[in-house]
Design a protein around this motif. Structure first.
Motif, PDB file in Angstrom:
ATOM      1  N   SER A 223       0.771  -1.059  -0.089  1.00  0.00           N
ATOM      2  CA  SER A 223      -0.416  -0.292   0.585  1.00  0.00           C
ATOM      3  C   SER A 223       1.317   1.309   0.069  1.00  0.00           C
ATOM      4  CB  SER A 223      -0.606  -0.106   1.363  1.00  0.00           C
ATOM      5  OG  SER A 223       0.217  -0.004   2.291  1.00  0.00           O
ATOM      6  N   ASP A 224       0.541   2.231  -0.638  1.00  0.00           N
ATOM      7  CA  ASP A 224       1.033   3.564  -0.220  1.00  0.00           C
ATOM      8  C   ASP A 224      -0.268   4.914   0.162  1.00  0.00           C
ATOM      9  OD1 ASP A 224       2.613   5.159  -1.098  1.00  0.00           O
ATOM     10  OD2 ASP A 224       3.480   5.378  -3.264  1.00  0.00           O
ATOM     11  N   MET A 225       0.184   5.806   1.137  1.00  0.00           N
ATOM     12  CA  MET A 225      -0.733   6.741   1.170  1.00  0.00           C
ATOM     13  C   MET A 225       0.423   7.295   1.615  1.00  0.00           C
ATOM     14  SD  MET A 225      -2.606   5.215   4.980  1.00  0.00           S
ATOM     15  CE  MET A 225      -3.293   7.060   4.416  1.00  0.00           C
ATOM     16  N   THR A 226       0.265   8.840   1.492  1.00  0.00           N
ATOM     17  CA  THR A 226       0.746  10.094   2.135  1.00  0.00           C
ATOM     18  C   THR A 226      -0.822  11.264   2.987  1.00  0.00           C
ATOM     19  OG1 THR A 226       2.082  10.281   0.559  1.00  0.00           O
ATOM     20  CG2 THR A 226       1.661  12.332   1.380  1.00  0.00           C
ATOM     21  N   ARG A 227       0.251  11.400   4.320  1.00  0.00           N
ATOM     22  CA  ARG A 227      -0.929  12.824   4.720  1.00  0.00           C
ATOM     23  C   ARG A 227       0.403  13.540   5.383  1.00  0.00           C
ATOM     24  NH1 ARG A 227      -4.294   9.473   2.241  1.00  0.00           N
ATOM     25  NH2 ARG A 227      -6.382   9.023   2.532  1.00  0.00           N
ATOM     26  N   THR A 228      -0.764  15.107   5.279  1.00  0.00           N
ATOM     27  CA  THR A 228       0.500  15.862   6.071  1.00  0.00           C
ATOM     28  C   THR A 228      -0.763  16.647   6.687  1.00  0.00           C
ATOM     29  OG1 THR A 228       1.263  16.387   3.272  1.00  0.00           O
ATOM     30  CG2 THR A 228       1.136  17.990   4.697  1.00  0.00           C
ATOM     31  N   VAL A 229      -0.529  16.774   8.232  1.00  0.00           N
ATOM     32  CA  VAL A 229      -0.923  17.469   9.209  1.00  0.00           C
ATOM     33  C   VAL A 229      -0.093  18.495   9.876  1.00  0.00           C
ATOM     34  CG1 VAL A 229      -1.512  15.021  10.118  1.00  0.00           C
ATOM     35  CG2 VAL A 229       0.603  16.181  11.151  1.00  0.00           C
ATOM     36  N   GLU A 331      -2.086  11.529  -0.710  1.00  0.00           N
ATOM     37  CA  GLU A 331      -2.343  10.551  -1.488  1.00  0.00           C
ATOM     38  C   GLU A 331      -2.963   9.676  -1.486  1.00  0.00           C
ATOM     39  OE1 GLU A 331       1.319   7.350  -3.093  1.00  0.00           O
ATOM     40  OE2 GLU A 331       1.554   8.480  -1.033  1.00  0.00           O
ATOM     41  N   ASP A 332      -3.470   8.266  -2.017  1.00  0.00           N
ATOM     42  CA  ASP A 332      -4.485   7.624  -1.920  1.00  0.00           C
ATOM     43  C   ASP A 332      -4.175   6.280  -3.199  1.00  0.00           C
ATOM     44  OD1 ASP A 332      -6.040   7.461   0.536  1.00  0.00           O
ATOM     45  OD2 ASP A 332      -6.816   9.267  -0.970  1.00  0.00           O
ATOM     46  N   SER A 333      -4.275   5.201  -2.693  1.00  0.00           N
ATOM     47  CA  SER A 333      -4.417   4.195  -2.943  1.00  0.00           C
ATOM     48  C   SER A 333      -5.675   3.747  -3.749  1.00  0.00           C
ATOM     49  CB  SER A 333      -3.241   2.930  -3.264  1.00  0.00           C
ATOM     50  OG  SER A 333      -1.553   2.888  -2.674  1.00  0.00           O
ATOM     51  N   LEU A 334      -5.953   3.458  -5.721  1.00  0.00           N
ATOM     52  CA  LEU A 334      -7.376   3.360  -5.807  1.00  0.00           C
ATOM     53  C   LEU A 334      -6.880   1.895  -6.845  1.00  0.00           C
ATOM     54  CD1 LEU A 334      -7.534   6.883  -7.414  1.00  0.00           C
ATOM     55  CD2 LEU A 334      -7.735   6.096  -4.977  1.00  0.00           C
ATOM     56  N   VAL A 335      -8.705   1.180  -6.464  1.00  0.00           N
ATOM     57  CA  VAL A 335      -8.240   0.290  -8.286  1.00  0.00           C
ATOM     58  C   VAL A 335      -9.238   0.605  -8.778  1.00  0.00           C
ATOM     59  CG1 VAL A 335     -10.291  -1.073  -6.417  1.00  0.00           C
ATOM     60  CG2 VAL A 335      -9.123  -2.078  -8.408  1.00  0.00           C
ATOM     61  N   VAL A 336      -8.829   0.333 -10.282  1.00  0.00           N
ATOM     62  CA  VAL A 336      -9.828   1.060 -11.098  1.00  0.00           C
ATOM     63  C   VAL A 336     -10.747   0.339 -11.431  1.00  0.00           C
ATOM     64  CG1 VAL A 336      -9.412   1.789 -13.895  1.00  0.00           C
ATOM     65  CG2 VAL A 336      -7.534   2.212 -12.316  1.00  0.00           C
TER      66      VAL A 336
END
Length: 355
Positions: A223-229, A331-336
């Protein structure tokens, strides 16, 4: 599953006038044979599939590969063993992984002179995911999201980026991740303008953006995600800047669907930032595929003419970075899907102010 994947590989080879393939990359070994040991040589010919490995892995490989794959000890000579298989099957032309095989291995493989070789990339075969691959990525995303939620209470002035990265990675491992998906990014203050700012001993200060880019691994899938706080209360400028990136990400997600051209998906977000005179701060592609590797095909970039297909997994990760000031990425990971996409990484994206 292995049998179907081998047949797909043989079809890929036939379309390129190739008879066989010699594979070394651990992700390809796992995908085409089921072997997770990582060290071995998979030789696929029109008539058989042979995994050459050593005595450390032969028992494990026999259990994982099943009857489709013949497991044999190469006795310390993997290149010679692979070449012998090709010679025995009278192979005229074989494929190798152009972006992975070491030159020394290739030299030893080609020493016999009985076969010609062509470099290929196999990422395209792995790009469209099977249901279990999507589910594994979803589980990895859930693990990462839960780990990040647990981390929020520890983000305080004075704690270092490295401490936060260590705690986040530990949270993921304790929640069931096999390993960290990649080097965790924790970048605060001016360092948040560095897209790949891996954690340092810098201490967190009040009023700073902190960007976290991280991922978990489940059944080999990343998985791959990004969050900024923000630590403390965000000022009006920070809020506007953050919400611009958030709106760009929403537009990018809305553009992802089967049949969409990758460059056009990227272009939707890039044009939005141009409209707001911020495009110069968007310095990378919009996203990339994930799977057994953290970076796979397809790539959502201005140069990519690849077309998205149902069950591909991609990230959408716009970011704006002002050097010497700050940066924001979401960022989010998505399935098409046929109609659009489904987000696989669940966590709030509204601006989090840690007060």
């Amino acid at each position: 599953m292995t049998k179907e994947r081998i047949e797909a590989l043989r079809g890929f080879l036939k379309n390129r006038a190739l008879a066989s393939a010699v594979l070394l990359q651990p992700e390809n070994l796992r995908y085409f044979s089921g072997f997770t040991g990582g060290e071995g040589v998979l030789v696929v010919t029109p008539n058989r599939v042979v995994l050459w490995t050593d005595l450390r892995y032969t028992e494990q490989a026999a259990q994982e590969c099943g009857h489709t794959v013949q497991v044999v000890n190469h006795a310390g000579h993997p290149a010679a063993a692979a070449a012998a298989t090709l010679a025995e099957d009278d192979i005229g032309a074989a494929a190798y992984e152009a972006d992975y095989m070491p030159h020394t291995f290739f030299e030893r493989l080609a020493e016999t002179g009985e076969c010609c070789f062509e470099g290929v990339s196999l990422q395209g075969i792995r790009a469209v995911k099977e249901p279990y691959e999507v589910e594994a990525t979803r589980k990895a995303g859930c693990i990462a999201a839960a780990a990040f939620a647990d981390l929020l209470a520890y983000i305080k002035p004075g704690v270092t980026e490295r401490e936060l990265a260590a705690r986040l990675e530990s949270n993921m491992l304790l929640a069931g991740s096999e390993e960290k998906a990649f080097d965790t990014i924790v970048a605060s203050g001016r360092r948040s303008a560095m897209p790949h700012g891996t954690a340092t001993d810098k201490a967190i200060a009040v009023g700073e953006f902190i960007t976290f880019d991280f991922g978990a691994v489940c059944d080999g899938y990343h998985s791959d995600m990004t969050r900024t706080v923000v630590v403390g209360k965000a000022d009006d400028e920070q809020k506007r800047f953050y919400n611009l990136v958030l709106e760009g990400q929403r537009l990018g997600i809305d553009a992802v669907r089967a049949g969409a051209v990758c460059s056009e998906v990227d272009g939707v977000v890039r044009r939005f930032f141009e409209k707001h005179e911020k495009a110069q701060y968007f310095t990378h592609a919009l996203g990339h595929g994930t799977g057994l590797e953290i970076h796979e095909q397809p790539v959502l970039s201005p140069r990519s003419q690849s077309v998205l297909k149902k069950n591909m997994i991609v990230t959408v990760e716009p970011g704006l970075y002002i050097e010497g000031k700050y940066g924001v990425r979401i960022e989010d990971s998505l399935v098409v899907t046929a109609e659009g996409c489904e987000i696989l990484t669940g966590a709030s994206k509204e601006l989090t102010e840690l007060v």
